[in-house]
Design a protein around this motif. Structure first.
Motif, PDB file in Angstrom:
ATOM      1  N   LYS A  81       0.832  -1.209   0.000  1.00  0.00           N
ATOM      2  CA  LYS A  81       0.000   0.000   0.000  1.00  0.00           C
ATOM      3  C   LYS A  81       0.862   1.253   0.000  1.00  0.00           C
ATOM      4  N   LYS A  82       2.017   1.173   0.663  1.00  0.00           N
ATOM      5  CA  LYS A  82       2.895   2.339   0.765  1.00  0.00           C
ATOM      6  C   LYS A  82       3.694   2.568  -0.519  1.00  0.00           C
ATOM      7  N   VAL A  83       4.166   1.476  -1.151  1.00  0.00           N
ATOM      8  CA  VAL A  83       5.028   1.645  -2.337  1.00  0.00           C
ATOM      9  C   VAL A  83       4.238   1.659  -3.650  1.00  0.00           C
ATOM     10  N   ALA A  84       3.041   1.092  -3.645  1.00  0.00           N
ATOM     11  CA  ALA A  84       2.207   1.072  -4.854  1.00  0.00           C
ATOM     12  C   ALA A  84       0.742   1.157  -4.430  1.00  0.00           C
ATOM     13  N   PRO A  85       0.274   2.349  -4.071  1.00  0.00           N
ATOM     14  CA  PRO A  85      -1.082   2.512  -3.504  1.00  0.00           C
ATOM     15  C   PRO A  85      -2.205   1.978  -4.382  1.00  0.00           C
ATOM     16  N   GLU A  86      -1.980   1.958  -5.697  1.00  0.00           N
ATOM     17  CA  GLU A  86      -3.045   1.507  -6.607  1.00  0.00           C
ATOM     18  C   GLU A  86      -3.128  -0.012  -6.724  1.00  0.00           C
ATOM     19  N   ALA A  87      -2.140  -0.717  -6.175  1.00  0.00           N
ATOM     20  CA  ALA A  87      -2.053  -2.177  -6.353  1.00  0.00           C
ATOM     21  C   ALA A  87      -3.023  -2.921  -5.445  1.00  0.00           C
ATOM     22  N   LYS A  88      -3.470  -4.060  -5.947  1.00  0.00           N
ATOM     23  CA  LYS A  88      -4.224  -5.023  -5.151  1.00  0.00           C
ATOM     24  C   LYS A  88      -3.499  -6.358  -5.211  1.00  0.00           C
ATOM     25  N   ALA A  89      -3.716  -7.175  -4.207  1.00  0.00           N
ATOM     26  CA  ALA A  89      -3.028  -8.467  -4.139  1.00  0.00           C
ATOM     27  C   ALA A  89      -4.023  -9.582  -3.859  1.00  0.00           C
ATOM     28  N   ARG A  90      -3.796 -10.706  -4.521  1.00  0.00           N
ATOM     29  CA  ARG A  90      -4.596 -11.904  -4.264  1.00  0.00           C
ATOM     30  C   ARG A  90      -3.630 -13.022  -3.855  1.00  0.00           C
ATOM     31  N   PHE A  91      -3.800 -13.512  -2.622  1.00  0.00           N
ATOM     32  CA  PHE A  91      -2.957 -14.600  -2.119  1.00  0.00           C
ATOM     33  C   PHE A  91      -3.510 -15.915  -2.663  1.00  0.00           C
ATOM     34  N   GLU A  92      -2.776 -16.526  -3.584  1.00  0.00           N
ATOM     35  CA  GLU A  92      -3.357 -17.618  -4.350  1.00  0.00           C
ATOM     36  C   GLU A  92      -3.035 -19.014  -3.826  1.00  0.00           C
TER      37      GLU A  92
END
Length: 548
Positions: A81-92
């Protein structure tokens, strides 16, 4: 208050938390990440219980490792969130000693992975608290609506509870189905490695917990996970809310039919590849509860479709006499070691069979632990295949005398890709354990506690004898079916719910029950084909009719 931790008696003021009491232990609670009391897991920040007989949880415990993994996940999300605020993550899914995370809205790169890792390290050096909040379900819904977590909103509609527990690091709040460490300084060793469309979040090395595990690429295994993701897109079912919606809206039976058709197509494709390879020996291996036996039987049929007349060899007949087997340090016998099998005789018999000879195969008596005097003839027609299913099928030491070009290796495992939501997955090992619990109880009269008691040993055997060879497979097969949990729940939920808090396996049982709470039960067992791999665990399989 009076209580014990790790057998050490102590007194404390009412309201003191577990963390404050660790200084009273001889090792000062070194490595402690949680507390277990009567089979229940507690965060170190929770108030201590009077008259409790507690023990600390560390990386050496399965539950301790899960606490650390969840904590690392939240730390990863905070750093991202701090280095790439626009990113989302899915733990697969798990990947070697790590966890594969798909990144959304941003391209994966080594630069981004390094930036996230560095930010995670900076956060750990600050010893920031992992704050724990108990909020009403309605408050949680508002939070998820604000963050756009639609799948979580859908999932909560299937789980009617008044309160939920959220965790937060430095303003980033999330919901996980389990406990976490008290602060960022205790998340343990980690590393972030860029991989494919995301990253692999590595945890501690099991043997050296103070340093992260090494990254090992498993391209064939990853491709099977990717194939399952493609199948789930075809099935329009990628998580628990999707699955529940199909049950509620009348699409579940079609899900079963399509899932089975996808597996049938894959089995035939592997048979085609084997036939085209010119190999004669088909070796099938995989971890416990993968459906190896049913897969081998279905592969026999797929080979017959190609005009072949395969024969099966049973490795069980090639065990050495028990009194000659090597002993472990505690005097026990590890029957999963390859040197418990007569590998020279296996290679000799295979070579003779490939030359068109008939061999006198041994017969092993498991009651006496010895090879019987009687043998049985085995032969195979020239040019036709031999099918062997067993734990060591991928290890060339099993068939050292057979040329590699004559062997075709298949790795099979139940690699679930069905998540509860983007940040909480259903682990492959849990899905396999559910299968094993149901099968052992239904067909062997084994209580869930007995199956769970030996699960760590089973997994250790897999780690030593199966996983190191999986990338040597010529083909891989995922036996997990997107539709299976609603049917497995019918069998597993009642017997797991009956496990009492005083059982040493209560934590494991409770963990499985909590996951199943988010899955609807489906009354559609009649739709499951009689040759389905799932039938190996729930019964009614056409290959085992004489056994039921």
């Amino acid at each position: 208050m009076f209580l014990k931790i790790n057998g050490i008696e102590m007194q404390c003021a009412e309201g003191a938390n577990w963390d404050s009491l660790l200084v009273n232990l001889p090792d000062k609670g070194a490595g402690a990440v949680g507390i277990s009391v009567r089979g229940r897991t507690h965060s170190l920040t929770e108030p201590a219980e009077e008259y409790a007989f507690a023990r600390t949880l560390t990386v050496a415990d399965e539950e301790g490792r899960r606490i650390l993994e969840r904590s690392r996940q939240l730390l990863f999300l905070t750093a991202l969130k701090k280095v790439a605020p626009e990113a989302k993550a899915r733990f697969e899914h798990s990947f070697g000693e790590g966890l594969y995370i798909k990144l959304i809205n941003v391209p994966a790169s080594e630069k981004l992975a390094a930036a996230v890792e560095n930010e995670m390290k900076a956060l750990t050096e600050k010893n920031l608290p992992l704050r724990r909040y108990e909020v009403t379900t309605e408050e949680a819904r508002r939070t998820f609506a604000e963050t756009g977590d639609e799948d979580r909103l859908r999932l909560l509609s299937y789980r009617q509870v008044p309160y939920l527990t959220l965790y937060e690091i430095d303003g980033v709040r999330d919901y996980y189905y389990g406990k976490m460490v008290p602060d960022t300084g205790r998340v343990g060793a980690f590393a972030v490695v860029a991989y494919r469309d995301g990253a692999v979040l590595l945890g501690p090395d099991w043997e050296h917990p103070d340093r992260p595990a090494k990254f090992t690429d498993h391209p064939k295994l990853f491709n099977i996970y990717a194939e399952m993701a493609d199948w789930n897109n075809i099935l329009n079912c990628t998580n628990a809310p999707d699955l529940n919606a199909l049950i509620d809206n009348g699409g579940y039976r079609e899900l079963i039919r399509t899932s089975e058709a996808l597996q049938e197509k894959k089995i035939q494709a592997i048979a085609d590849r084997f036939h085209a390879s010119g190999a004669r020996v088909l070796l099938i291996a995989g971890p416990s509860s993968s459906g190896k036996t049913t897969f081998a039987n279905r592969m026999m049929i797929a080979l017959r479709v190609l005009g072949l007349r395969p024969v099966k060899m049973s490795l069980d007949d090639y065990y050495l006499n028990r009194d000659t087997l090597p002993r472990e340090a505690d005097g026990s016998i590890d029957l999963e070691r390859i040197d418990t099998l007569d590998t020279p005789l296996i290679s000799e018999h295979l070579n003779r069979l490939l030359k068109g000879e008939t061999v006198d195969a041994p017969t092993f008596d498991f009651k006496t632990g010895e090879r019987m005097a009687v043998t049985h003839p085995v032969s195979v027609e020239p040019g036709h295949p031999i099918v062997i299913e067993g734990i060591h099928g991928l290890n060339d030491a099993l068939t050292a005398g057979v040329p590699r070009e004559m062997k075709f290796k298949v790795y099979i495992s139940a690699l679930t890709m069905l998540n509860l939501d983007d940040h909480n997955r259903i682990r492959t090992t849990d899905a396999r354990l559910l299968r094993r619990i149901v099968r052992d109880y239904k067909f062997r009269g084994t209580l869930p506690e007995e199956t769970m008691a030996m699960w760590d040993s089973v997994r250790n055997g897999e780690k030593k004898y199966i996983f190191p060879f999986q990338e040597e497979a010529d083909a891989m097969f995922n036996s997990s079916m997107t539709y299976e949990l609603p049917i497995m729940k019918k069998y597993a939920y009642p017997i797991l719910s009956a496990v009492q808090p005083d059982s040493p396996h209560f934590t494991m049982a409770r963990r499985l029950v909590k996951a199943l709470n988010y899955i609807r039960t489906a009354d559609a067992e009649d739709e499951v084909p009689i040759n389905s791999l799932l039938r190996e665990f729930i019964g009614g399989c056409c290959f085992y009719r004489d056994e039921e």
